[in-house]
Design an enzyme around this catalytic site. Structure first.
Site, mmCIF file in Angstrom:
data_model
loop_
_atom_site.group_PDB
_atom_site.id
_atom_site.type_symbol
_atom_site.label_atom_id
_atom_site.label_comp_id
_atom_site.label_asym_id
_atom_site.label_seq_id
_atom_site.Cartn_x
_atom_site.Cartn_y
_atom_site.Cartn_z
ATOM 1 N N HIS A 133 43.458 47.211 35.817
ATOM 2 C CA HIS A 133 44.181 47.222 37.101
ATOM 3 C C HIS A 133 45.507 47.983 37.029
ATOM 4 O O HIS A 133 46.105 48.280 38.067
ATOM 5 C CB HIS A 133 44.481 45.798 37.588
ATOM 6 C CG HIS A 133 43.252 45.022 37.968
ATOM 7 N ND1 HIS A 133 42.316 45.511 38.847
ATOM 8 C CD2 HIS A 133 42.809 43.796 37.579
ATOM 9 C CE1 HIS A 133 41.333 44.614 38.989
ATOM 10 N NE2 HIS A 133 41.607 43.571 38.228
ATOM 11 N N HIS A 172 35.970 42.832 39.202
ATOM 12 C CA HIS A 172 37.016 43.394 40.069
ATOM 13 C C HIS A 172 37.030 44.917 39.953
ATOM 14 O O HIS A 172 36.770 45.457 38.877
ATOM 15 C CB HIS A 172 38.387 42.836 39.670
ATOM 16 C CG HIS A 172 38.461 41.338 39.702
ATOM 17 N ND1 HIS A 172 38.254 40.555 38.580
ATOM 18 C CD2 HIS A 172 38.701 40.486 40.726
ATOM 19 C CE1 HIS A 172 38.372 39.279 38.911
ATOM 20 N NE2 HIS A 172 38.636 39.206 40.209
HETATM 21 ZN ZN LIG Z 1 38.062 41.001 36.527
#
Ligand SMILES: [Zn+2]
Length: 365
Positions: A133, A172
């Site tokens: 991320h 994600h």
């Molecule tokens: Zn994740």
């Protein structure tokens, strides 16, 4: 003893130093995750004889091949103060975070280089904090430095690889890795993720730009998607695109939070689904890039699911190449998403085979 070239070597980063990155009480991204992995690996004869790589801190030069210099320097400064806190809403730090985060990045580089130079090898890094991320200039979602992006960039920058393919199967979206390589001609990046879910990016129309349109692929699957649909996405997109792209190394952002029992998501995978994906990647790496296949840990927050899924991944990746006997059938919903993405990237690639959803209805040509 020298490892014969036909044997698939196992290179492992698994070190207690990452526990120094201490999480707030009750936080799911905790050092218990690595303890679960370490214990599980010690129980598996196949995984016990790994070549271990000792983590070392990444240099500022390595960080800034991906991150803005100001972000890297400011972040290291903030982590130097010996306190605990948050870099942003989700991303905590403790007095040991600076060393752990630098070692996560440094170990990712060293592992990828070692796998690359050895060839015919599987690398796995059980590390934290995770990385996918983290953007060029921002910490996000428990991630500080983007380990997989730094490893890929170093393979390129050091002249080891001309092209690198990255598969992100964390539940994600790998927004940080996409941010770093959006428009990069030498990286093929595909993220399969739950949508809607944090961080909210990764829609199907984000496909790259500039010199490299069509080299970013986002497969946003709805909640409760099962493993067969992940395999269908690999078979219809990642595998044939790699066959055209010809990577020198395949890196995997290996989060295991798409497991059905993970507390942070709602997907439907079981441990063996990760093994089936790893088997497909092993076959692909053997065919295209001298068997170079490296997994870097991202998420995965249910400890048994994390350990079982990682073990299934490694057992498959360490097995000889085997063609997938009977291709899984994709659900109608997943088939439509895969077809949609195939249509969007069609201008930039040679034709791809249609996804197999079991529909044998004759259609007019
Ligand atoms: Zn994740």
């Amino acid at each position: 003893m020298a490892i014969p070239p036909s044997q698939n070597a196992f290179l492992l980063v698994c070190d207690a130093l990452f526990s120094a990155h201490a999480s707030p009480a009750g936080h799911p991204e905790s050092s218990a995750r690595l303890q679960a992995l370490s214990h599980a690996f010690s129980q598996e004869p196949l995984l016990r004889d790994a070549v271990r790589i000792s983590p070392r801190e990444a240099t500022l030069e390595e960080l800034t091949c991906v991150h803005d210099e100001k972000y890297a320097i400011d972040t290291l400064q903030r982590l130097r103060n010996g306190r605990s806190g948050y870099l942003e809403g989700d991303t905590f730090f403790s007095p040991g975070t600076r060393h752990a985060a630098l070692c996560a990045a440094g170990a990712s580089v060293d592992l990828a280089l070692a796998v690359h130079q050895r060839g015919q090898a599987t690398g796995f890094a059980a590390l934290r904090p995770p990385g996918h991320h983290a953007t060029q200039n921002r910490a996000m979602g428990f991630c500080i430095f983007n380990n997989v992006a730094i490893a890929a960039a170093q393979l390129l920058q050091r002249g080891q690889a001309k092209r690198v393919a990255i598969l992100d199967w964390d539940v994600h979206h790998g927004n940080g890795t996409q941010d770093v390589f959006y428009g990069h001609p030498d990286i093929l990046f595909m993220s399969i993720h739950q949508s809607p879910l944090y961080p909210g990016s990764g829609s199907i129309d984000e496909i790259g730009r500039g010199d490299a349109p069509g080299r970013i692929l986002n497969v946003p699957f709805p909640p409760h998607t099962k493993g067969a649909d992940y395999l269908a996405a690999l078979r219809a997109l990642f595998v044939p695109l790699c066959q055209q792209f010809r990577p020198d190394h395949i890196l995997v952002s290996a989060g295991f939070d798409a497991h059905h029992s993970d507390p942070l998501s709602a997907m439907g995978l079981v441990a063996d689904d990760f093994g089936a994906m790893a088997q497909m990647l092993r076959t692909l790496a053997d065919a295209l890039c001298q068997g170079r296949l490296t997994f870097l840990l991202e998420g995965g927050y249910q400890l048994d699911a994390l350990a079982n899924s990682a073990v299934a991944t490694l057992k498959a990746a360490l097995s000889p190449s085997t063609p997938v006997a009977s291709p899984p059938l994709a659900s109608p919903q997943a088939s439509e998403i895969i077809r949609d993405l195939q249509r969007r990237i069609a201008p930039f690639w040679a034709p791809l085979s249609p996804v197999d959803n079991g529909d044998r209805t004759p259609r007019p040509s």
